[in-house]
Design a protein around this motif. Structure first.
Motif, PDB file in Angstrom:
ATOM      1  N   GLY A  74       0.817  -1.212   0.000  1.00 55.63           N
ATOM      2  CA  GLY A  74       0.000   0.000   0.000  1.00 55.63           C
ATOM      3  C   GLY A  74       0.845   1.254   0.000  1.00 55.63           C
ATOM      4  N   ARG A  75       1.931   1.236   0.773  1.00 54.96           N
ATOM      5  CA  ARG A  75       2.832   2.395   0.811  1.00 54.96           C
ATOM      6  C   ARG A  75       3.519   2.589  -0.529  1.00 54.96           C
ATOM      7  N   ILE A  76       3.919   1.503  -1.146  1.00 53.34           N
ATOM      8  CA  ILE A  76       4.549   1.586  -2.467  1.00 53.34           C
ATOM      9  C   ILE A  76       3.566   2.144  -3.493  1.00 53.34           C
ATOM     10  N   SER A  77       2.311   1.703  -3.423  1.00 52.23           N
ATOM     11  CA  SER A  77       1.281   2.202  -4.340  1.00 52.23           C
ATOM     12  C   SER A  77       1.044   3.694  -4.140  1.00 52.23           C
ATOM     13  N   GLN A  78       1.044   4.135  -2.891  1.00 52.72           N
ATOM     14  CA  GLN A  78       0.864   5.560  -2.626  1.00 52.72           C
ATOM     15  C   GLN A  78       2.001   6.374  -3.240  1.00 52.72           C
ATOM     16  N   LEU A  79       3.224   5.885  -3.103  1.00 48.57           N
ATOM     17  CA  LEU A  79       4.362   6.586  -3.704  1.00 48.57           C
ATOM     18  C   LEU A  79       4.279   6.592  -5.228  1.00 48.57           C
ATOM     19  N   ALA A  80       3.804   5.492  -5.809  1.00 46.99           N
ATOM     20  CA  ALA A  80       3.670   5.429  -7.267  1.00 46.99           C
ATOM     21  C   ALA A  80       2.640   6.435  -7.768  1.00 46.99           C
ATOM     22  N   VAL A  81       1.520   6.527  -7.085  1.00 44.43           N
ATOM     23  CA  VAL A  81       0.491   7.497  -7.486  1.00 44.43           C
ATOM     24  C   VAL A  81       1.019   8.918  -7.330  1.00 44.43           C
ATOM     25  N   LEU A  82       1.697   9.184  -6.229  1.00 48.79           N
ATOM     26  CA  LEU A  82       2.268  10.513  -6.026  1.00 48.79           C
ATOM     27  C   LEU A  82       3.275  10.845  -7.122  1.00 48.79           C
ATOM     28  N   GLY A  83       4.124   9.885  -7.475  1.00 41.65           N
ATOM     29  CA  GLY A  83       5.085  10.104  -8.552  1.00 41.65           C
ATOM     30  C   GLY A  83       4.409  10.393  -9.874  1.00 41.65           C
ATOM     31  N   HIS A  84       3.320   9.686 -10.167  1.00 39.90           N
ATOM     32  CA  HIS A  84       2.596   9.931 -11.420  1.00 39.90           C
ATOM     33  C   HIS A  84       1.950  11.321 -11.411  1.00 39.90           C
ATOM     34  N   VAL A  85       1.339  11.702 -10.303  1.00 40.71           N
ATOM     35  CA  VAL A  85       0.693  13.011 -10.210  1.00 40.71           C
ATOM     36  C   VAL A  85       1.725  14.129 -10.381  1.00 40.71           C
ATOM     37  N   VAL A  86       2.871  13.982  -9.740  1.00 37.96           N
ATOM     38  CA  VAL A  86       3.909  15.017  -9.822  1.00 37.96           C
ATOM     39  C   VAL A  86       4.434  15.140 -11.248  1.00 37.96           C
TER      40      VAL A  86
END
Length: 106
Positions: free
Chosen positions: A9-21
């Motif tokens: 879940g933490r990895i997924s959150q970082l992936a979404v944040l990276g995509h948004v940025v």
């Protein structure tokens, strides 16, 4: 296996944040390799996989593997709850909270 779900879940959150940025146009300055490929020329999302140099993908793969095998686990056995990977090193004030506050933040 609850800790694995939390880790993913933490990895997924970082992936979404990276995509948004990156979708917002925020990129690192400079080049991603010595041939002059700039970070700005790398597209967002899955399309980036074909544009990132092979050596870069291998570095990412091995770095994530290192984190998975050596860092992101309860090495010392001091974990208070599933997903507690502090290993006695990081605190950020967690130990100052009372039990009720800790339960509400989990």
């Amino acid at each position: 296996l609850r800790y694995v779900e939390l880790k993913h879940g933490r990895i997924s959150q970082l992936a979404v944040l990276g995509h948004v940025v990156t979708a917002a146009g925020i990129r690192l300055p400079g080049d991603i390799d010595y041939s002059g490929t700039s970070f700005e020329s790398i597209p967002t999302g899955i399309a980036a996989l074909s544009k990132v140099p092979q050596g870069g993908l291998l570095q990412i793969f091995f770095f994530v593997g290192f984190l998975e095998l050596a860092v992101m686990k309860d090495v010392t056995g001091e974990g208070e709850f599933p997903g507690d990977f502090r290993n006695g090193a990081l605190d950020f004030g967690w130990d100052t909270f009372d039990e009720e506050t800790k339960a509400s933040k989990r």
